[in-house]
Design a protein around this motif. Structure first.
Motif, PDB file in Angstrom:
ATOM      1  N   VAL A  23       0.838  -1.206   0.000  1.00 22.13           N
ATOM      2  CA  VAL A  23       0.000   0.000   0.000  1.00 22.13           C
ATOM      3  C   VAL A  23       0.874   1.257   0.000  1.00 22.13           C
ATOM      4  O   VAL A  23       0.608   2.210  -0.753  1.00 22.13           O
ATOM      5  N   ALA A  24       1.923   1.265   0.814  1.00 20.64           N
ATOM      6  CA  ALA A  24       2.820   2.420   0.848  1.00 20.64           C
ATOM      7  C   ALA A  24       3.509   2.616  -0.502  1.00 20.64           C
ATOM      8  O   ALA A  24       3.650   3.749  -0.979  1.00 20.64           O
ATOM      9  N   LEU A  25       3.924   1.528  -1.127  1.00 21.23           N
ATOM     10  CA  LEU A  25       4.562   1.620  -2.441  1.00 21.23           C
ATOM     11  C   LEU A  25       3.595   2.159  -3.488  1.00 21.23           C
ATOM     12  O   LEU A  25       3.965   3.012  -4.306  1.00 21.23           O
ATOM     13  N   LEU A  26       2.357   1.691  -3.456  1.00 20.74           N
ATOM     14  CA  LEU A  26       1.361   2.185  -4.408  1.00 20.74           C
ATOM     15  C   LEU A  26       1.082   3.676  -4.195  1.00 20.74           C
ATOM     16  O   LEU A  26       0.942   4.431  -5.162  1.00 20.74           O
ATOM     17  N   ALA A  27       1.011   4.097  -2.941  1.00 23.96           N
ATOM     18  CA  ALA A  27       0.802   5.523  -2.652  1.00 23.96           C
ATOM     19  C   ALA A  27       2.000   6.343  -3.133  1.00 23.96           C
ATOM     20  O   ALA A  27       1.836   7.430  -3.695  1.00 23.96           O
ATOM     21  N   TYR A  28       3.202   5.819  -2.938  1.00 22.59           N
ATOM     22  CA  TYR A  28       4.385   6.551  -3.398  1.00 22.59           C
ATOM     23  C   TYR A  28       4.439   6.611  -4.922  1.00 22.59           C
ATOM     24  O   TYR A  28       4.789   7.646  -5.493  1.00 22.59           O
ATOM     25  N   ARG A  29       4.085   5.522  -5.578  1.00 25.30           N
ATOM     26  CA  ARG A  29       4.040   5.537  -7.048  1.00 25.30           C
ATOM     27  C   ARG A  29       3.025   6.558  -7.558  1.00 25.30           C
ATOM     28  O   ARG A  29       3.270   7.238  -8.555  1.00 25.30           O
ATOM     29  N   ALA A  30       1.896   6.639  -6.859  1.00 26.68           N
ATOM     30  CA  ALA A  30       0.890   7.642  -7.232  1.00 26.68           C
ATOM     31  C   ALA A  30       1.456   9.043  -7.040  1.00 26.68           C
ATOM     32  O   ALA A  30       1.205   9.938  -7.857  1.00 26.68           O
ATOM     33  N   TYR A  31       2.234   9.242  -5.990  1.00 28.99           N
ATOM     34  CA  TYR A  31       2.873  10.545  -5.773  1.00 28.99           C
ATOM     35  C   TYR A  31       3.836  10.868  -6.916  1.00 28.99           C
ATOM     36  O   TYR A  31       3.827  11.983  -7.444  1.00 28.99           O
ATOM     37  N   VAL A  32       4.658   9.898  -7.293  1.00 28.80           N
ATOM     38  CA  VAL A  32       5.633  10.123  -8.371  1.00 28.80           C
ATOM     39  C   VAL A  32       4.914  10.462  -9.675  1.00 28.80           C
ATOM     40  O   VAL A  32       5.342  11.339 -10.421  1.00 28.80           O
ATOM     41  N   ARG A  33       3.798   9.794  -9.934  1.00 32.15           N
ATOM     42  CA  ARG A  33       3.055  10.011 -11.159  1.00 32.15           C
ATOM     43  C   ARG A  33       2.343  11.363 -11.169  1.00 32.15           C
ATOM     44  O   ARG A  33       2.307  12.038 -12.193  1.00 32.15           O
ATOM     45  N   THR A  34       1.780  11.751 -10.017  1.00 36.53           N
ATOM     46  CA  THR A  34       0.948  12.964  -9.986  1.00 36.53           C
ATOM     47  C   THR A  34       1.626  14.170  -9.359  1.00 36.53           C
ATOM     48  O   THR A  34       1.179  15.293  -9.541  1.00 36.53           O
ATOM     49  N   ARG A  35       2.676  13.936  -8.574  1.00 40.98           N
ATOM     50  CA  ARG A  35       3.373  14.996  -7.825  1.00 40.98           C
ATOM     51  C   ARG A  35       2.454  15.719  -6.838  1.00 40.98           C
ATOM     52  O   ARG A  35       2.638  16.892  -6.543  1.00 40.98           O
ATOM     53  N   ILE A  36       1.458  15.018  -6.327  1.00 44.79           N
ATOM     54  CA  ILE A  36       0.604  15.558  -5.273  1.00 44.79           C
ATOM     55  C   ILE A  36       1.296  15.258  -3.949  1.00 44.79           C
ATOM     56  O   ILE A  36       1.444  14.100  -3.558  1.00 44.79           O
ATOM     57  N   ASP A  37       1.733  16.319  -3.254  1.00 47.50           N
ATOM     58  CA  ASP A  37       2.528  16.133  -2.042  1.00 47.50           C
ATOM     59  C   ASP A  37       1.806  15.326  -0.975  1.00 47.50           C
ATOM     60  O   ASP A  37       2.436  14.600  -0.210  1.00 47.50           O
ATOM     61  N   GLY A  38       0.491  15.430  -0.911  1.00 46.18           N
ATOM     62  CA  GLY A  38      -0.262  14.686   0.083  1.00 46.18           C
ATOM     63  C   GLY A  38      -0.055  13.187  -0.023  1.00 46.18           C
ATOM     64  O   GLY A  38      -0.013  12.478   0.984  1.00 46.18           O
ATOM     65  N   LEU A  39       0.109  12.692  -1.237  1.00 39.76           N
ATOM     66  CA  LEU A  39       0.330  11.257  -1.430  1.00 39.76           C
ATOM     67  C   LEU A  39       1.687  10.820  -0.882  1.00 39.76           C
ATOM     68  O   LEU A  39       1.834   9.710  -0.375  1.00 39.76           O
ATOM     69  N   GLN A  40       2.660  11.699  -0.969  1.00 45.39           N
ATOM     70  CA  GLN A  40       3.978  11.384  -0.415  1.00 45.39           C
ATOM     71  C   GLN A  40       3.882  11.238   1.105  1.00 45.39           C
ATOM     72  O   GLN A  40       4.384  10.267   1.676  1.00 45.39           O
TER      73      GLN A  40
END
Length: 92
Positions: A23-40
């Motif tokens: 789950v943490a990896l998926l959230a981080y990948r979403a952050y990398v893709r979208t650059r939404i700081d909240g996901l990081q």
């Protein structure tokens, strides 16, 4: 019976570590893709909760801390992880 419960607990703790890591990896990948700081920050909070829960189980069974101290430590770690996740969701 105690050995069986200890083995089951170890399997469940390891499963929590793996699933939480996914789950943490998926959230981080979403952050990398979208650059939404909240996901990081959300992924960081999830890592804190996942590793903290695993670490407390390790400390209790390997190092020998008491059940009460382990529960207190686990609750503090989970609270800090949730605070980071709340910051992620409402801070941005």
């Amino acid at each position: 019976m105690t050995e069986l419960l200890t083995t089951l607990l170890a399997v469940v703790k390891l499963t929590v570590l793996i699933l939480g890591g996914i789950v943490a990896l998926l959230a981080y990948r979403a952050y990398v893709r979208t650059r939404i700081d909240g996901l990081q920050y959300f992924s960081i909070g999830f890592v804190i909760i996942t590793v903290g829960t695993f670490l407390v189980g390790f400390l209790h069974h390997i190092v020998g801390i008491s059940v009460t101290a382990g529960m207190l430590l686990e609750s503090l770690i989970i609270c800090s992880g949730f605070l980071v996740m709340i910051y992620a969701l409402y801070g941005y």
